[in-house]
Design a protein around this motif. Structure first.
Motif, PDB file in Angstrom:
ATOM      1  N   ASN A  91       8.336  -3.709  -3.108  1.00 28.68           N
ATOM      2  CA  ASN A  91       7.689  -2.717  -2.239  1.00 28.68           C
ATOM      3  C   ASN A  91       6.885  -3.343  -1.109  1.00 28.68           C
ATOM      4  O   ASN A  91       6.330  -2.631  -0.282  1.00 28.68           O
ATOM      5  CB  ASN A  91       6.710  -1.866  -3.066  1.00 28.68           C
ATOM      6  N   SER A  92       6.785  -4.662  -1.108  1.00 28.73           N
ATOM      7  CA  SER A  92       5.748  -5.249  -0.247  1.00 28.73           C
ATOM      8  C   SER A  92       6.237  -5.596   1.166  1.00 28.73           C
ATOM      9  O   SER A  92       7.423  -5.551   1.470  1.00 28.73           O
ATOM     10  CB  SER A  92       5.174  -6.489  -0.927  1.00 28.73           C
ATOM     11  N   PHE A  93       5.263  -5.944   2.003  1.00 28.76           N
ATOM     12  CA  PHE A  93       5.566  -6.473   3.337  1.00 28.76           C
ATOM     13  C   PHE A  93       6.233  -7.837   3.193  1.00 28.76           C
ATOM     14  O   PHE A  93       5.954  -8.569   2.236  1.00 28.76           O
ATOM     15  CB  PHE A  93       4.279  -6.719   4.129  1.00 28.76           C
ATOM     16  N   PHE A 147      -2.831   1.749   1.356  1.00 29.63           N
ATOM     17  CA  PHE A 147      -1.638   1.417   0.571  1.00 29.63           C
ATOM     18  C   PHE A 147      -1.459  -0.106   0.537  1.00 29.63           C
ATOM     19  O   PHE A 147      -0.389  -0.627   0.866  1.00 29.63           O
ATOM     20  CB  PHE A 147      -0.386   2.076   1.157  1.00 29.63           C
ATOM     21  N   THR A 148      -2.504  -0.808   0.144  1.00 26.33           N
ATOM     22  CA  THR A 148      -2.545  -2.272   0.249  1.00 26.33           C
ATOM     23  C   THR A 148      -1.444  -2.973  -0.521  1.00 26.33           C
ATOM     24  O   THR A 148      -0.994  -4.048  -0.126  1.00 26.33           O
ATOM     25  CB  THR A 148      -3.908  -2.782  -0.270  1.00 26.33           C
ATOM     26  N   GLY A 149      -1.003  -2.386  -1.638  1.00 22.26           N
ATOM     27  CA  GLY A 149      -0.004  -3.070  -2.472  1.00 22.26           C
ATOM     28  C   GLY A 149      -0.561  -4.402  -2.927  1.00 22.26           C
ATOM     29  O   GLY A 149      -1.723  -4.515  -3.335  1.00 22.26           O
ATOM     30  N   ILE A 150       0.256  -5.454  -2.810  1.00 21.94           N
ATOM     31  CA  ILE A 150      -0.186  -6.783  -3.246  1.00 21.94           C
ATOM     32  C   ILE A 150      -0.778  -7.562  -2.072  1.00 21.94           C
ATOM     33  O   ILE A 150      -0.901  -8.777  -2.122  1.00 21.94           O
ATOM     34  CB  ILE A 150       0.950  -7.569  -3.922  1.00 21.94           C
ATOM     35  N   GLY A 198       0.097  -7.785   1.404  1.00 20.64           N
ATOM     36  CA  GLY A 198       0.922  -8.490   2.390  1.00 20.64           C
ATOM     37  C   GLY A 198       0.194  -8.711   3.712  1.00 20.64           C
ATOM     38  O   GLY A 198       0.256  -9.793   4.300  1.00 20.64           O
ATOM     39  N   GLU A 248      -5.817   1.442  -2.641  1.00 16.53           N
ATOM     40  CA  GLU A 248      -4.575   1.228  -3.387  1.00 16.53           C
ATOM     41  C   GLU A 248      -4.680   1.872  -4.761  1.00 16.53           C
ATOM     42  O   GLU A 248      -5.595   1.607  -5.519  1.00 16.53           O
ATOM     43  CB  GLU A 248      -4.295  -0.273  -3.499  1.00 16.53           C
ATOM     44  N   MET A 249      -3.685   2.682  -5.059  1.00 16.84           N
ATOM     45  CA  MET A 249      -3.645   3.453  -6.299  1.00 16.84           C
ATOM     46  C   MET A 249      -3.406   2.596  -7.541  1.00 16.84           C
ATOM     47  O   MET A 249      -3.977   2.833  -8.596  1.00 16.84           O
ATOM     48  CB  MET A 249      -2.494   4.463  -6.160  1.00 16.84           C
ATOM     49  N   ASP A 306      -7.673   5.756  -4.070  1.00 18.31           N
ATOM     50  CA  ASP A 306      -6.790   6.810  -3.556  1.00 18.31           C
ATOM     51  C   ASP A 306      -7.114   7.151  -2.104  1.00 18.31           C
ATOM     52  O   ASP A 306      -8.282   7.422  -1.782  1.00 18.31           O
ATOM     53  CB  ASP A 306      -6.966   8.062  -4.444  1.00 18.31           C
ATOM     54  N   VAL A 307      -6.102   7.170  -1.267  1.00 24.03           N
ATOM     55  CA  VAL A 307      -6.331   7.498   0.151  1.00 24.03           C
ATOM     56  C   VAL A 307      -6.962   8.889   0.314  1.00 24.03           C
ATOM     57  O   VAL A 307      -7.689   9.135   1.270  1.00 24.03           O
ATOM     58  CB  VAL A 307      -5.029   7.448   0.992  1.00 24.03           C
ATOM     59  N   ARG A 308      -6.678   9.777  -0.660  1.00 20.34           N
ATOM     60  CA  ARG A 308      -7.209  11.133  -0.521  1.00 20.34           C
ATOM     61  C   ARG A 308      -8.713  11.187  -0.742  1.00 20.34           C
ATOM     62  O   ARG A 308      -9.362  12.182  -0.446  1.00 20.34           O
ATOM     63  CB  ARG A 308      -6.475  12.077  -1.486  1.00 20.34           C
ATOM     64  N   GLY A 356       1.474   0.696   5.018  1.00 23.08           N
ATOM     65  CA  GLY A 356       2.862   1.135   4.897  1.00 23.08           C
ATOM     66  C   GLY A 356       2.879   2.145   3.768  1.00 23.08           C
ATOM     67  O   GLY A 356       2.779   1.777   2.594  1.00 23.08           O
ATOM     68  N   LEU A 392       2.387  11.099   2.007  1.00 17.68           N
ATOM     69  CA  LEU A 392       1.112  10.384   2.156  1.00 17.68           C
ATOM     70  C   LEU A 392       0.996   9.749   3.541  1.00 17.68           C
ATOM     71  O   LEU A 392      -0.073   9.303   3.939  1.00 17.68           O
ATOM     72  CB  LEU A 392       0.953   9.322   1.061  1.00 17.68           C
TER      73      LEU A 392
HETATM   74  N1  SAH Z   1       2.418  -2.942   2.115  1.00 20.81           N
HETATM   75  C1  SAH Z   1       2.140  -3.117   0.710  1.00 20.81           C
HETATM   76  C2  SAH Z   1       2.978  -2.218  -0.189  1.00 20.81           C
HETATM   77  C3  SAH Z   1       3.004  -0.781   0.162  1.00 20.81           C
HETATM   78  S1  SAH Z   1       3.971   0.154  -0.991  1.00 20.81           S
HETATM   79  C4  SAH Z   1       2.307  -4.611   0.328  1.00 20.81           C
HETATM   80  O1  SAH Z   1       2.372  -5.473   1.168  1.00 20.81           O
HETATM   81  O2  SAH Z   1       2.384  -4.905  -0.873  1.00 20.81           O
HETATM   82  C5  SAH Z   1       3.011   1.602  -1.085  1.00 20.81           C
HETATM   83  C6  SAH Z   1       1.773   1.462  -1.951  1.00 20.81           C
HETATM   84  O3  SAH Z   1       1.051   2.705  -1.904  1.00 20.81           O
HETATM   85  C7  SAH Z   1       2.061   1.206  -3.410  1.00 20.81           C
HETATM   86  O4  SAH Z   1       1.453   0.003  -3.782  1.00 20.81           O
HETATM   87  C8  SAH Z   1       1.428   2.400  -4.150  1.00 20.81           C
HETATM   88  O5  SAH Z   1       0.799   2.035  -5.372  1.00 20.81           O
HETATM   89  C9  SAH Z   1       0.385   2.862  -3.156  1.00 20.81           C
HETATM   90  N2  SAH Z   1      -0.038   4.262  -3.277  1.00 20.81           N
HETATM   91  C10 SAH Z   1       0.704   5.333  -3.674  1.00 20.81           C
HETATM   92  N3  SAH Z   1      -0.051   6.457  -3.634  1.00 20.81           N
HETATM   93  C11 SAH Z   1      -1.277   6.113  -3.199  1.00 20.81           C
HETATM   94  C12 SAH Z   1      -2.488   6.838  -2.941  1.00 20.81           C
HETATM   95  N4  SAH Z   1      -2.558   8.150  -3.137  1.00 20.81           N
HETATM   96  N5  SAH Z   1      -3.561   6.147  -2.492  1.00 20.81           N
HETATM   97  C13 SAH Z   1      -3.496   4.810  -2.302  1.00 20.81           C
HETATM   98  N6  SAH Z   1      -2.380   4.065  -2.541  1.00 20.81           N
HETATM   99  C14 SAH Z   1      -1.297   4.712  -2.972  1.00 20.81           C
END
Ligand code: SAH
Length: 404
Positions: free
Chosen positions: A258-260, A286-289, A291, A310-311, A337-339, A362, A386
């Protein structure tokens, strides 16, 4: 479909910007030799053709060694949209029709930059990026990673059959080929006589599976999926970035898929280096790991304050470990959570940090990506909607920073 849509999006924008008296694209096509066309229309037509050609190759606004004509990168962003705050939005390029046009319409009508990471590493990764970053003076992150499969995995060379002509992997995704699958391939190839190439139907069968599952040759007639550490290498992360601390391999594949791709993102973000010599404040959605954070760090841009939204708890653990292991001097704040990112809390961060320099993110592609056969519902899907949170938060930051 993405290419068509890109052209559609470009066309839409083109149409939106032509004066009523000017000729539309379709008319231009039927009037190829119409000498009456005025200069500006001819220029726009040329730009359209150029974009259509470039979108096939997915080289965005230029990649190292493949320059694009100035008319394509001369974006002339309206004054009100220039940073700071800068913003950088990413998602899969291959989406259902209309998705990128909508994303672009929300993000101030900025043209998406469709780019394939195969120009930066040994795997394809077709992504669209919408941002307000300068696009001149881009340079690659050094050291340049291996850009072919054979460079990335030298141990595979002795076992790589001449009839497997791949030099790049397909997009690395969240799931990998199974052991029985690799066994079937071994049996199929072994049926051929020693030192002889398999018959063409076997080669075709094997190649289809190798391409579909990104398998590499690891021994005599033996193929295997990449292991997660090999994926980290290709995605531009430090080795073991996602390893240990309770994270199993299935999860690692998911996070990495899923990452960048770090080198690609770094190519875009490098322009920030001279703008923020003292460091940068990042709102990372949506930081993920991480990237984007890894890219900024590898570019030598100090991370002053990072708010990471990041969720996934696992992702938060990965980013926190990386933050500590790389001796970051700044402050890292986690939000799940972004919300939950309200105007009130944004105001607080902005006054505490003196504003955000960039809003990166992303949003989930679950309802957009072609691999999803069940709920490819488009931008309004449960996860992909989202995107509108990204837009809401960015709008808030821009508004609050202008007011402060
Ligand atoms: N760009 C990131 C990956 C993005 S993938 C990287 O480099 O790794 C999208 C991410 O959004 C996932 O990690 C997922 O867990 C997160 N996500 C999903 N719903 C979310 C929410 N409501 N709030 C915050 N993050 C969320």
């Amino acid at each position: 479909m993405d290419v068509i849509e890109f052209i559609d999006a470009a066309r839409m924008r083109h149409d939106a910007h032509v004066a009523p008296s000017e000729v539309k694209v379709e008319e231009l096509q039927s009037n190829r030799h119409n000498h009456e066309l005025n200069r500006s229309t001819r220029f726009k037509k040329r730009k359209m053709d150029e974009m259509a050609r470039l979108s096939n190759k997915m080289i965005g606004f230029g990649v190292p060694g493949v320059p694009v004509p100035p008319m394509v990168i001369n974006r002339n962003l309206p004054h009100y949209i220039r940073g700071p705050p800068y913003f950088y939005y990413e998602n899969v390029a291959l989406t259902p029709k209309g998705v990128w046009s909508t994303i672009s319409r929300f993000l101030y009508d900025i043209e998406p930059e469709f780019l394939d990471s195969q120009y930066f590493c040994a795997a394809q990764r077709k992504r669209g990026y919408i941002h307000n970053l300068p696009t001149n003076n881009r340079f690659r992150l050094l050291p340049i990673p291996p850009t072919t499969i054979q460079e990335a995995f030298p141990l595979s060379r002795p076992w790589w059959p001449a009839w497997d002509t791949r030099t790049k992997l397909n997009c690395l995704v969240t799931c990998v080929g199974s052991a029985p699958l690799t066994e079937r391939i071994k049996i199929a190839v072994e049926k051929s006589a020693e030192n002889e190439e398999p018959p063409s139907h076997i080669k075709k069968y094997v190649m289809n599976l190798c391409k579909k599952w990104n398998l590499v040759w690891v021994g005599k007639n033996r193929v295997a999926p990449l292991d997660p550490s090999e994926m980290e290498l290709i995605m531009g992360f430090p080795e073991n970035h996602t390893r240990g601390g309770g994270i199993g391999n299935t999860k690692r594949y998911k996070l990495l898929g899923n990452s960048f791709q770090v080198d690609t993102v770094a190519y875009h973000l490098l322009v920030l280096k001279n703008l923020f010599l003292g460091g940068i404040n990042v709102l990372s959605l949506f930081t993920g790991i991480g990237g984007a954070e890894v890219a900024l760090h590898r570019l030598g841009i100090p991370l002053k304050n990072v708010v990471s939204v990041e969720m996934s708890k696992t992702c938060r653990i990965v980013v926190q470990s990386w933050w500590e292991e790389t001796n970051q001097k700044g402050k890292l704040i986690h939000v799940p959570d972004v919300r939950e990112v309200t105007e009130h809390i944004l105001k607080k961060w902005i006054s505490e940090f003196g504003g955000f320099d960039i809003v990166i993110g992303g949003s989930p592609c679950n309802n957009l990506a072609g691999g999803n056969r069940v709920s490819r519902d488009g931008l309004e899907g449960q996860h992909s909607s989202l995107f509108y949170e990204y837009y809401r938060i960015l709008q808030s930051v821009r508004h609050l920073m202008r007011a402060s």
